[in-house]
Design a protein around this motif. Structure first.
Motif, PDB file in Angstrom:
ATOM      1  N   ILE A 217       0.833  -1.212   0.000  1.00 27.62           N
ATOM      2  CA  ILE A 217       0.000   0.000   0.000  1.00 27.62           C
ATOM      3  C   ILE A 217       0.863   1.255   0.000  1.00 27.62           C
ATOM      4  CG2 ILE A 217      -1.638   1.354   1.363  1.00 27.62           C
ATOM      5  CD1 ILE A 217      -2.872  -1.345   2.269  1.00 27.62           C
ATOM      6  N   ILE A 218       1.851   1.302   0.880  1.00 29.84           N
ATOM      7  CA  ILE A 218       2.731   2.476   0.932  1.00 29.84           C
ATOM      8  C   ILE A 218       3.512   2.617  -0.374  1.00 29.84           C
ATOM      9  CG2 ILE A 218       4.706   3.530   2.093  1.00 29.84           C
ATOM     10  CD1 ILE A 218       3.795   2.099   4.659  1.00 29.84           C
ATOM     11  N   GLY A 219       4.011   1.492  -0.879  1.00 33.43           N
ATOM     12  CA  GLY A 219       4.814   1.521  -2.090  1.00 33.43           C
ATOM     13  C   GLY A 219       4.042   1.962  -3.319  1.00 33.43           C
ATOM     14  N   ILE A 220       2.847   1.380  -3.532  1.00 34.11           N
ATOM     15  CA  ILE A 220       2.088   1.697  -4.744  1.00 34.11           C
ATOM     16  C   ILE A 220       1.588   3.135  -4.733  1.00 34.11           C
ATOM     17  CG2 ILE A 220      -0.178   0.941  -3.900  1.00 34.11           C
ATOM     18  CD1 ILE A 220       1.238   0.269  -7.415  1.00 34.11           C
ATOM     19  N   ILE A 221       1.192   3.643  -3.572  1.00 35.74           N
ATOM     20  CA  ILE A 221       0.754   5.045  -3.482  1.00 35.74           C
ATOM     21  C   ILE A 221       1.912   5.980  -3.816  1.00 35.74           C
ATOM     22  CG2 ILE A 221      -0.014   6.853  -1.898  1.00 35.74           C
ATOM     23  CD1 ILE A 221      -1.707   4.739  -0.473  1.00 35.74           C
ATOM     24  N   THR A 222       3.078   5.673  -3.269  1.00 40.20           N
ATOM     25  CA  THR A 222       4.270   6.481  -3.561  1.00 40.20           C
ATOM     26  C   THR A 222       4.637   6.400  -5.038  1.00 40.20           C
ATOM     27  OG1 THR A 222       5.125   6.043  -1.329  1.00 40.20           O
ATOM     28  CG2 THR A 222       6.681   6.890  -2.958  1.00 40.20           C
ATOM     29  N   GLY A 223       4.603   5.190  -5.588  1.00 35.75           N
ATOM     30  CA  GLY A 223       4.984   4.983  -6.984  1.00 35.75           C
ATOM     31  C   GLY A 223       4.083   5.703  -7.968  1.00 35.75           C
ATOM     32  N   THR A 224       2.767   5.656  -7.739  1.00 36.32           N
ATOM     33  CA  THR A 224       1.844   6.322  -8.658  1.00 36.32           C
ATOM     34  C   THR A 224       2.014   7.837  -8.620  1.00 36.32           C
ATOM     35  OG1 THR A 224       0.129   6.194  -6.930  1.00 36.32           O
ATOM     36  CG2 THR A 224       0.097   4.514  -8.647  1.00 36.32           C
ATOM     37  N   ARG A 225       2.400   8.384  -7.474  1.00 37.05           N
ATOM     38  CA  ARG A 225       2.636   9.820  -7.378  1.00 37.05           C
ATOM     39  C   ARG A 225       3.924  10.249  -8.072  1.00 37.05           C
ATOM     40  NH1 ARG A 225       0.791  11.270  -1.104  1.00 37.05           N
ATOM     41  NH2 ARG A 225      -1.438  10.846  -1.432  1.00 37.05           N
ATOM     42  N   LEU A 226       4.860   9.300  -8.170  1.00 30.36           N
ATOM     43  CA  LEU A 226       6.129   9.589  -8.827  1.00 30.36           C
ATOM     44  C   LEU A 226       6.124   9.229 -10.311  1.00 30.36           C
ATOM     45  CD1 LEU A 226       8.617   8.210  -6.130  1.00 30.36           C
ATOM     46  CD2 LEU A 226       8.086  10.605  -6.583  1.00 30.36           C
ATOM     47  N   ALA A 227       5.013   8.639 -10.774  1.00 32.42           N
ATOM     48  CA  ALA A 227       4.966   8.060 -12.125  1.00 32.42           C
ATOM     49  C   ALA A 227       5.341   9.045 -13.220  1.00 32.42           C
ATOM     50  CB  ALA A 227       3.573   7.482 -12.391  1.00 32.42           C
ATOM     51  N   ASN A 228       4.918  10.295 -13.103  1.00 30.22           N
ATOM     52  CA  ASN A 228       5.180  11.278 -14.155  1.00 30.22           C
ATOM     53  C   ASN A 228       6.449  12.090 -13.907  1.00 30.22           C
ATOM     54  OD1 ASN A 228       2.816  10.684 -15.683  1.00 30.22           O
ATOM     55  ND2 ASN A 228       1.605  11.806 -14.164  1.00 30.22           N
ATOM     56  N   LYS A 229       7.194  11.741 -12.861  1.00 23.70           N
ATOM     57  CA  LYS A 229       8.378  12.520 -12.506  1.00 23.70           C
ATOM     58  C   LYS A 229       9.688  11.794 -12.788  1.00 23.70           C
ATOM     59  CE  LYS A 229       5.827  14.862  -8.797  1.00 23.70           C
ATOM     60  NZ  LYS A 229       5.759  15.153  -7.337  1.00 23.70           N
ATOM     61  N   VAL A 230       9.604  10.513 -13.092  1.00 17.39           N
ATOM     62  CA  VAL A 230      10.811   9.701 -13.316  1.00 17.39           C
ATOM     63  C   VAL A 230      10.832   9.217 -14.762  1.00 17.39           C
ATOM     64  CG1 VAL A 230      12.070   7.630 -12.627  1.00 17.39           C
ATOM     65  CG2 VAL A 230      10.808   8.952 -10.915  1.00 17.39           C
TER      66      VAL A 230
END
Length: 258
Positions: A217-230
């Motif tokens: 849960i923590i990982g996927i929420i963080t990842g989706t927020r970073l999706a357009n930045k990396v």
């Protein structure tokens, strides 16, 4: 000997890291069963049960995030899922019938091929490809969902590792391909969770489920927020290299041990 506290820490950290990568790129979930089977030496069915539980949670959260950002084709996702549900049931049944050695061999080989495909795949994020007429035929889309689900449920690959590059090659934008694949991974995970937990012999089941869900849960929420930045291409290359090296090592250890 791995203590319960160390096991809890490894499971939560593994799910956290892979959840972040999954949220950003839609791939890397297939590394979870590799960690469980290879690093932690857990039984195959136990490993796949926990892995698909994580895939279901990450798929729900990730798909919702991509839907909110308008990177989702609902009609295409539904057609794929119609085929994926029976395909996943079949994949689990095949896995249960084969030996542990064969199940591990298929897992490691598939992960190795997945890593190679990521490494060799050209970055199509900015290169527009015409949408294939194949996607206009409902039966062909359902069949695609069925075949990919059988392979993913059998090997523990999750779903996006096959579906993302396939959809992109058929002309679907990569961001939408990730969103569709995350939603489809939930459909693949549901029968897989039921099937593998029915044959699992998990010790400390509650602890492992909590660690898995918390990290995911923590990982996927963080990842989706970073999706357009990396830069997704650089991210994929890193995943590919780690995948190839780890799966090759596990294949060598499996053949030596046999």
């Amino acid at each position: 000997m791995i203590t319960p506290i160390l096991l809890f820490s490894i499971v939560i950290c593994s799910n956290l890291i892979i959840g972040v990568l999954l949220g950003m790129s839609g791939i890397s979930g297939f590394l979870l069963p590799l960690i469980y089977v290879g690093l932690l030496d857990m039984p195959v069915h136990d490993s796949l049960a926990l892995s698909f539980l994580s895939f279901a949670v990450s798929g729900i959260i990730g798909a919702f995030s991509y839907w909110k950002s308008k990177n989702m084709d609902i009609k295409l996702a539904i057609l794929l899922s119609i085929g994926s549900l029976p395909g996943a049931f079949l994949g689990v049944q095949i896995n249960v019938l084969i030996s542990d050695f064969m199940a591990k061999l298929l897992l490691y080989l598939f992960v190795l091929l997945a890593g190679l495909s990521i490494l060799l795949k050209k970055n199509n994020e900015t290169n527009k490809i015409n949408r294939s007429i194949l996607l206009n035929h409902s039966f062909m889309v359902i069949l695609l969902g069925f075949i990919t689900a059988v392979i993913c449920a059998l090997t523990g690959a999750g779903g996006p590792i096959l579906l993302v590059p396939l959809l992109v090659s058929l002309g679907v934008h990569i961001r939408k391909a990730v969103g569709i694949s995350l939603l489809n991974s939930v459909i693949i995970a549901l029968p897989s969770i039921y099937g593998y937990f029915a044959h699992a012999s998990l010790q400390n089941t509650s602890m492992l489920i909590i660690a898995s869900l918390l990290g995911t849960i923590i990982g996927i929420i963080t990842g989706t927020r970073l999706a357009n930045k990396v830069p997704i291409h650089h991210l994929k290359m890193m995943i590919a290299i780690i995948t190839i090296l780890s799966s090759a090592y596990m294949l060598v250890m499996l053949t030596v041990g046999s």
